[in-house]
Design an enzyme around this catalytic site. Structure first.
Site, mmCIF file in Angstrom:
data_model
loop_
_atom_site.group_PDB
_atom_site.id
_atom_site.type_symbol
_atom_site.label_atom_id
_atom_site.label_comp_id
_atom_site.label_asym_id
_atom_site.label_seq_id
_atom_site.Cartn_x
_atom_site.Cartn_y
_atom_site.Cartn_z
ATOM 1 N N PRO A 218 -7.482 91.875 46.196
ATOM 2 C CA PRO A 218 -6.350 91.670 46.900
ATOM 3 C C PRO A 218 -5.076 93.016 46.858
ATOM 4 O O PRO A 218 -4.712 94.214 46.391
ATOM 5 C CB PRO A 218 -5.209 90.774 46.060
ATOM 6 C CG PRO A 218 -5.499 91.098 44.276
ATOM 7 C CD PRO A 218 -7.389 91.178 45.013
ATOM 8 N N ASP A 396 -5.593 98.146 44.440
ATOM 9 C CA ASP A 396 -6.278 96.413 44.187
ATOM 10 C C ASP A 396 -5.147 96.216 43.109
ATOM 11 O O ASP A 396 -4.726 96.477 42.136
ATOM 12 C CB ASP A 396 -7.381 96.867 43.006
ATOM 13 C CG ASP A 396 -8.075 95.658 43.426
ATOM 14 O OD1 ASP A 396 -7.846 94.246 42.760
ATOM 15 O OD2 ASP A 396 -9.765 95.359 42.319
ATOM 16 N N HIS A 397 -4.507 94.531 43.486
ATOM 17 C CA HIS A 397 -2.633 94.381 43.020
ATOM 18 C C HIS A 397 -3.617 93.892 41.468
ATOM 19 O O HIS A 397 -2.498 93.707 41.227
ATOM 20 C CB HIS A 397 -2.397 93.837 43.784
ATOM 21 C CG HIS A 397 -1.005 93.827 43.615
ATOM 22 N ND1 HIS A 397 -0.630 94.548 42.525
ATOM 23 C CD2 HIS A 397 -0.217 93.492 44.194
ATOM 24 C CE1 HIS A 397 0.896 94.415 42.627
ATOM 25 N NE2 HIS A 397 1.732 93.538 43.407
ATOM 26 N N ARG A 398 -4.835 93.274 41.821
ATOM 27 C CA ARG A 398 -5.090 93.105 40.431
ATOM 28 C C ARG A 398 -5.248 93.717 38.805
ATOM 29 O O ARG A 398 -5.044 94.083 37.931
ATOM 30 C CB ARG A 398 -7.064 92.450 40.358
ATOM 31 C CG ARG A 398 -7.025 91.454 40.800
ATOM 32 C CD ARG A 398 -8.740 91.208 41.343
ATOM 33 N NE ARG A 398 -8.992 91.963 41.990
ATOM 34 C CZ ARG A 398 -10.321 92.235 42.479
ATOM 35 N NH1 ARG A 398 -11.442 90.632 41.470
ATOM 36 N NH2 ARG A 398 -10.750 92.807 42.614
ATOM 37 N N ILE A 400 -3.014 96.940 39.735
ATOM 38 C CA ILE A 400 -1.824 98.340 39.757
ATOM 39 C C ILE A 400 -0.636 97.714 40.278
ATOM 40 O O ILE A 400 -1.248 96.655 41.315
ATOM 41 C CB ILE A 400 -2.811 99.272 41.022
ATOM 42 C CG1 ILE A 400 -4.108 100.513 40.424
ATOM 43 C CG2 ILE A 400 -1.317 100.349 41.105
ATOM 44 C CD1 ILE A 400 -4.204 101.170 41.570
#
Ligand code: CAO
Length: 424
Positions: A218, A396-398, A400
């Site tokens: 993501p 990577d929004h998982r 950060i």
């Protein structure tokens, strides 16, 4: 007894390569794992080790020959049967058809991942008994898939990259309940003249990796602009000194150095998710991958221990890596071990872009062309000319959060303001 050594699957989608060096001669005694050949492909040079010990009785290739996977390279006389150290072939269990329970969450792919990682941690995984190239083993490890789940279609049941890909596709279509869609080629020549260009191996490999990264991660991109007015002056001075040393000093080493300083302060950006996505592995070394545009496509060689190197050392290494990337002289080691990537289009143009994260990393910095702008100085109440470098951080929004990403880019800007950060 005479044993034949064949060219193993080279992995990374490489089907063949050119022999650049034959490292043994007829009559020479070789040990298992001794280097017998050096090959060069589009992408890198590779050393081919012997899989057995013995005495070379015949060499069937010479420098300049194009060799393909499975081709006979040399014959070796084995002194005793004990010298054969080839791993035993263990029949691969056929895939059992999925039960209806397999088709509901958690998906088969997730289950396979969990099973593989449990086996890895319990030490029960006997994947060494299966035949597969290092490239296929690496990919299966990265994806958390046990090779024991896959039926090999290569010689001696060898598990090929295609076998691994088919397995993943099958699992994905089973878990989504959809049959894979077969795409029909469009005949564009119906509407005008066309030409067909063959994609290079690098184009194909990069394409697959980018697509996978784009689908799995993501992505969010944070944009910023760094005031590099002072760094520009410092670079000009170092550039003149560099000419004497034959070193070209660009802005990129400053950005690499700034990023390495900020990575030390914000370690999550220098991490990877493990295969179960349950742990974050923080790396305490700072190796920066640099995207290099080559006539054959995009490659990402890696500059190791950036935090410990001076601007001149980084510039020299960058020149060496980018020139070897363009001349197809990179070695596999040059492409491994990066913890963060920078893609710089600053020498070409554009105001901003959103780079794609380079897995298993969790963030990437994109650098665009700097421009002079009038910036209002609140204290002096006047406009000042400033040299501003636009850059972006995709992450990577998982792993950060947006706030951390904004802090990261702000900190990069601060570090780039102070030339003392670059004098060591
Ligand atoms: N702002 C202003 N000028 C810049 C700049 C920036 N952000 N970045 C580079 N420049 C200048 C350099 O300083 C140099 O100027 P001088 O000749 O005056 O010294 C000139 O532009 C050319 O630089 P360069 O591109 O040759 O060198 P580099 O170190 O900046 O980059 C490399 C090296 C290998 C990264 C680059 O050549 C390259 O291949 N870039 C393409 C990467 C790519 O395709 N990425 C896209 C991936 S898609 O996600």
């Amino acid at each position: 007894m005479i044993k034949e050594i064949l060219l193993p699957d080279l992995g990374e989608g490489i089907e063949g390569a050119e022999v650049s060096e034959v490292s043994v001669s007829v009559g020479s005694k070789i040990d298992k794992d001794a280097i017998i050949l050096v090959l060069e492909s589009d992408k890198a040079s590779m050393e081919i080790p012997a899989e057995i010990s013995g005495v070379v009785s015949e060499i069937l290739v010479s420098p300049g020959d194009e060799v393909k996977t499975g081709q006979l390279l040399i014959k070796v006389k084995i002194e005793s049967d004990d010298a054969v150290l080839v791993p035993p072939i263990v029949p691969v269990e056929p895939l059992s058809p999925p039960s209806s329970a397999d088709l509901v969450a958690p998906t088969n792919l997730e289950k396979a991942k969990v099973q593989a990682s449990e086996e890895l941690f319990s030490g029960n995984l006997k994947e060494n008994h299966l035949f597969a190239s290092p490239g296929v083993r690496k990919l299966s490890r990265e994806l958390g898939i046990s090779l024991k789940m896959i039926k090999g279609t290569g010689p001696k049941n060898r598990i090929t990259r295609d076998d691994l890909h088919s397995y993943i596709k099958r699992q994905m279509s089973m878990s989504s309940g959809e049959a894979p869609v077969l795409k029909k080629e469009i005949d564009f020549s119906k509407w005008g003249k066309v030409e067909t260009l063959k994609l290079s191996k690098i184009n194909k490999i990069t394409g697959e990796r980018l697509q996978q990264a784009w689908q799995e991660i993501p992505h969010v991109t944070q944009y910023d602009k760094a005031d590099i007015t002072d760094i520009d002056l410092l670079r000009k001075k170092l550039k003149i000194k560099g000419v004497e040393k034959g070193i070209k000093v660009t802005f990129l080493p400053f950005v690499m150095k700034a990023v390495s300083l900020v990575l030390k302060e914000m370690p999550k950006f220098n991490s990877s998710l493990d295969h179960t996505n349950k742990n974050l592995i923080i790396k305490n070394y700072y190796n920066i991958g640099v995207a290099v545009d080559t006539p054959n496509g995009l490659t990402v060689p890696c500059v190791k221990d950036v935090d410990q190197k001076s601007i001149f050392e980084l510039s020299k290494e960058l020149m060496d890596l980018s020139s070897r990337a363009r001349n197809k002289k990179l070695k596999p080691e040059d492409l491994k071990g990066s913890t963060f990537t920078i893609s710089s289009l600053g020498g070409i143009g554009g105001t901003a872009f959103s780079p794609i994260v380079n897995p298993p990393e969790v963030a990437i910095l994109g650098v665009s062309k700097s421009e002079w702008s009038q910036v209002f100085n609140k204290k002096k109440k006047e406009f000042e000319p400033k040299y501003l470098m636009p850059f972006s951080l995709s992450y990577d929004h998982r792993v950060i959060d947006g706030a951390a990403a904004a802090s990261f880019t702000s900190r990069v800007c601060q570090v780039l303001l102070d030339e003392n950060n670059f004098l060591k």
